[in-house]
Design a protein around this motif. Structure first.
Motif, PDB file in Angstrom:
ATOM      1  N   THR A   1      -8.782  30.337  47.689  1.00  9.94           N
ATOM      2  CA  THR A   1      -8.864  31.274  46.562  1.00  9.94           C
ATOM      3  C   THR A   1      -9.759  30.710  45.463  1.00  9.94           C
ATOM      4  N   ARG A   2      -9.553  29.428  45.108  1.00  8.32           N
ATOM      5  CA  ARG A   2     -10.390  28.791  44.083  1.00  8.32           C
ATOM      6  C   ARG A   2     -11.856  28.756  44.517  1.00  8.32           C
TER       7      ARG A   2
ATOM      8  N   ALA B   1      -4.532  27.604  51.162  1.00  2.72           N
ATOM      9  CA  ALA B   1      -4.763  28.984  50.719  1.00  2.72           C
ATOM     10  C   ALA B   1      -5.178  29.012  49.249  1.00  2.72           C
ATOM     11  N   GLU B   2      -4.570  28.129  48.435  1.00  2.00           N
ATOM     12  CA  GLU B   2      -4.948  28.022  47.024  1.00  2.00           C
ATOM     13  C   GLU B   2      -6.393  27.535  46.892  1.00  2.00           C
TER      14      GLU B   2
ATOM     15  N   ARG C   1     -13.184  30.178  54.581  1.00  2.65           N
ATOM     16  CA  ARG C   1     -12.030  29.928  55.464  1.00  2.65           C
ATOM     17  C   ARG C   1     -12.392  28.952  56.576  1.00  2.65           C
TER      18      ARG C   1
ATOM     19  N   ARG D   1     -16.068  35.032  52.410  1.00  6.95           N
ATOM     20  CA  ARG D   1     -14.664  34.717  52.699  1.00  6.95           C
ATOM     21  C   ARG D   1     -14.532  34.026  54.057  1.00  6.95           C
TER      22      ARG D   1
END
Length: 191
Positions: free
Chosen positions: A31-32, A27-28, A52, A48
């Motif tokens: 985000t990065r 998840a980090e 993912r 996004r």
């Protein structure tokens, strides 16, 4: 069956794999990647979804495989590793590679017409209510994307002919450490 986004994403996958720190949460990394990552699609939701999807596939590789992907692999090896990641992420794709592609190649039928996907999908959906519930439009999209991924990975060529795979000894050793059965997703390759 969320592989309906894009293709193999070779360059983007390598960049996102570089952003991922060993032992950190995916998840980090997502985000990065959304902040300073390689995908710059015009719509935020598309960006996004793509990030993912790439992270989902990359998370199926071992740390050592990701390290090889980012630091040692040539273009063909990157394609092979990302095909492997896709097969690990999606049982349907893995089963298609083993049950359809390997079978056709071993039967000396190297063509892979689109209707082979439809027949395989029909046979699987008889036993899986989730597959049976997929709309015809989504099903066509899945077929289109899977064939694109296979072309970009070198599994088939531009006229949908199955291409036997060659893996370097270094890559064979690396894959063999994890799951030797993974060799079955590569056309013509045995353990």
């Amino acid at each position: 069956m969320s592989f309906s986004t894009g293709g193999l994403f070779v360059n983007e996958s390598v960049e996102i794999a570089r952003l991922h720190e060993q032992g950190s949460d995916w998840a980090e990394t997502i985000t990065r990647a959304l902040i300073d990552g390689p995908t710059r699609l015009p719509k935020r939701d598309s960006n996004r979804r793509t990030v993912r999807e790439i992270a989902n596939r990359l998370s199926c590789l071992t740390d050592e495989e990701r390290e090889y992907l980012t630091n040692s692999a040539d273009r063909a090896e990157k394609q092979a590793l990302l095909w492997l990641a896709t097969c690990r992420a999606y049982a349907f794709v893995r089963d298609f590679a083993i049950e359809v592609i390997q079978d056709r190649l071993s039967s000396h039928r190297s063509d892979l017409p689109l209707d082979v996907f439809d027949q395989y999908f029909d046979s699987k959906s008889e036993w899986d209510e989730n597959l049976a519930a997929i709309s015809p439009t989504t099903r066509r999209k899945l077929r289109q994307v899977l064939f694109r991924i296979m072309r970009e990975a070198g599994i088939i060529n531009t006229v949908n002919t199955i291409q036997p795979t060659y893996l370097s000894s270094a890559l064979r050793t690396l894959i063999g450490k994890t799951t030797p059965n993974d060799f079955l997703v590569f056309p013509g390759l045995q353990q």
